[in-house]
Design an enzyme around this catalytic site. Structure first.
Site: not given
Length: 683
Positions: A472, A475
């Site tokens: 994550e 991202h």
């Protein structure tokens, strides 16, 4: 005196982060409706302009319109995912179709489309930059793909379908969340905890106390509770009970059952694509993807399945043989896999997660992620108490570059709670862009559901959770390091089969000693994770990788079955369970279980943005394995390679076609060789 609505003013907060503590549920509807009126006025001004349509007075003005609407909607929908309530869900349900209708009105406005089309058709004679050309191309396509070329009857139906889909997909996610929160397994006998690690037992006791079951133990369908129970609990009957509870979410024929929603969503998506002249919804979606066509996707998936299925069967046979060795005479069932897989891993490699969890205290892992980003991209993270957050668990950071310039605001939300949907994701409250020549810094957030601390114990992460955090955060880097002019092309606004490259490549650093030495220290002694444990960790990389590959492929094939295999107007689903079984039959490795279903909780494709796109996880694995091999050749913290990755991948967003960006970084198109080697599927 009427209370002021904070959503109707500029945010007077550090870096204009939403003033979460001042925002109430009742503020959203009036604020969004008013900002919608403002956006309509801005659109009307573009249409009414008597000057000939130009890139500046049409395309750029359109890009800049609706800023407050976009801001307020992002606050609403981000909170609806991470910190929701029944009242907030009702607001989201009410406003979602209104926003969809508003978008359709804009994209189907004949006067506005005429101006956009004029600019598009004269593009060869315009002196546009690469980014401007991409904005023009995407703007024009967005109108065509939203029905601008349809006749009046078809336009109206397209809008009706889009509005209905916005309501149904929201409802799908709400049902899964409700079913997740409504279940608890209450254990009263200590003997039923046999096999479970002590920290898992302690958390279950804490949860029991919170849920008014003092002196007992509670397990839920949240990942930090469910996964360790399935991996370690010796009580097979309870494993079966918890598995069936997990896999029957939204499949019970009650008010939260998602079967009818699936039938409606699939049929409406098919109708929507047919209206635009596409044979299937997958054809419509994949036109805007690296893969380009459903046939390419199917070929990609089937090729991987052919390479991985024989190895997956061997892995299953190995578990069956191991069970016999252990004197177990029952058939291998789905609720046995994680349990015996973990036991065999421990035997083969003298390794399990409990050995390394003490080295992965959450706060240290966070610091390690930050230091990794610092060594690669020169970023520094400083936690700030004055930046607003939407829940006390959320941590807020200023992100600065090597010379101290502000790069982004970063919010991190790690632990499960009733108002948060399951899983992990990255989002943003504001995209990076340029306004009057100045860079508007992005406000990026990651949301996870990690193992929380328990009485007397810090939050210690399983290695899979460490990988999730790095994923994550990859991202988040894509969003934070964006350096573009237009928000709609910024950060993660890229093709969905390219968006997973920054996240998946970042996972690779977790296995490297040079990176682990930055943060993997024993939470009690401060000792660095021993080289021996790192070697054992790395030796398990390919353990049951074929099984994991087949599992991912099963989901991707199910997605394509819903959005491609039942093509055209015949896109009607009868029995959801039967449809799923047929779609996943080629990947089946276990006996079928009655009363369970994946489709009804498949939020990625029925409540998220992955419809006809779930294959992109495997697609991006090809990219990430190939790309990381360059770091491996040159050094995982090689400065020149990191600069190239930042400049060619992370900063460019959707301003350049993704394959062109990839080739600029890698020097060639990707091959699957590195992935197959990493997965142990070829030598």
């Amino acid at each position: 005196m009427t209370e002021a609505n904070p959503l109707l003013t500029e945010f007077d907060t550090p870096f204009e982060v939403p003033p979460f503590d001042a925002i109430k549920v009742e503020h959203f509807l009036p604020a969004i409706r008013l900002s919608m009126d403002q956006a309509k006025s801005e659109i009307d001004d573009i249409i009414a302009n008597s000057d000939p349509a130009s890139f500046e007075n049409t395309i750029e003005k359109l890009e800049a319109s609706g800023e407050s609407l976009q801001r307020n909607a992002s606050v609403l929908f981000n909170l609806n995912s991470a910190e929701t309530s029944k009242e907030l869900q009702q607001v989201a349900q009410e406003i979602s179709p209104v926003l969809t209708e508003f978008d359709s009105e804009i994209k189907q406005n004949e006067g506005l489309f005429a101006r956009v089309k004029t600019v598009y058709e004269s593009r060869s004679g315009l002196d546009l930059s690469v980014e401007q050309k991409m904005l023009l191309e995407k703007t024009y396509k967005s109108f065509v793909r939203s029905g601008s070329n349809l006749d009046t009857v078809a336009k109206n139906r397209f809008r009706e379908v889009s509005m209905e889909l916005s309501k149904l997909t929201l409802k799908f996610g709400e049902n899964v969340l409700k079913e997740t929160n409504d279940y608890e397994l209450v254990i009263e006998k200590e003997s039923d905890l046999s096999g479970l690690p002590q920290d898992v037992i302690d958390r279950a006791a804490s949860l029991a106390k919170e849920n008014e079951h003092a002196g007992k133990w509670v397990f839920t369908l949240q990942a930090p509770s469910y996964i360790p129970f399935m991996e370690y609990a010796d009580n097979r009957t309870l494993r079966e009970q918890l598995f069936k509870a997990y896999m029957s979410k939204a499949f019970k024929g009650n008010d939260h059952d998602n079967q009818e929603l699936i039938r409606k969503i699939v049929a409406l998506r098919s109708e929507k694509s047919n209206l635009l002249g596409y044979k299937t919804y997958a054809d419509y979606v994949l036109e805007e993807r690296m893969a380009e066509t459903p046939l390419k996707v199917k070929s990609f998936l089937n090729d991987l399945l052919e390479k991985s299925m024989p190895a997956a069967r061997k892995e299953v046979d190995e578990i069956k043989a191991f069970m016999k060795e252990q004197g177990v005479d029952h058939e291998l069932q789905r609720w046995d896999w994680a349990y015996y897989s973990e036991k065999l891993r421990k035997k083969k490699y003298e390794f399990d997660d409990e050995l390394i969890k003490p080295y992965f205290e959450l706060e240290r892992v966070i610091a390690g992620v930050f230091e990794t980003a610092g060594k690669l991209f020169g970023l520094a993270f400083e936690r700030k108490s004055d930046i607003p957050v939407y829940h006390p668990d959320v941590q807020a950071y200023e992100v600065r570059d090597r010379v101290g310039n502000m790069v982004a605001v970063f919010l991190a939300d790690f632990f499960p709670r009733a108002g948060k949907r399951p899983g992990a994701w990255m989002t943003s409250f504001r995209e990076e862009k340029r306004k009057n020549g100045n860079r508007i810094i992005p406000q990026v957030s990651i949301v996870c559901n990690f193992t929380p601390s328990s009485e007397g114990n810090p939050s210690l992460l399983k290695f899979d959770e460490v990988k999730t955090l790095f994923h994550e955060f990859g991202h988040a880097l894509h969003g934070m390091l964006a350096n573009t002019t237009y928000g709609s092309l910024s950060g993660t606004s890229v093709y969905w089969d390219f968006v997973e490259l920054p996240s998946q490549i970042f996972e690779n650093w977790c296995y490297e000693k040079e990176c682990l030495d930055l943060f993997a220290r024993h939470y009690q002694t401060g000792e660095l994770i021993p080289q021996e444990l790192i070697e054992k960790l790395r030796s398990t990389v390919t353990y049951h990788e074929a099984y994991a590959t087949v599992r991912q492929l099963s989901f991707a094939l199910l997605d394509m079955a819903y959005h491609y295999d039942i093509s055209g107007n015949s896109a009607t689903i009868g029995d959801v369970a039967a449809f799923e079984q047929e779609a996943m039959n080629a990947t089946e490795l276990f006996p079928l279980v009655d009363g369970v279903n994946m489709s009804v909780q498949f939020g990625h494709i029925f409540a998220g943005g992955y419809a006809a796109g779930y294959y992109s996880y495997k697609w991006a694995e090809v990219l990430d394995a190939d790309a990381f091999s360059l770091f491996q050749e040159r050094g995982i913290f090689d400065a020149a390679t990191a600069v190239s990755f930042q400049e060619n991948i992370l900063s460019k967003g959707g301003t350049v076609p993704p394959m062109e960006l990839y080739k600029r970084f890698r020097g060639q198109e990707p091959t699957a060789d590195a992935l197959l080697k990493r997965a142990g599927l070829v030598r």
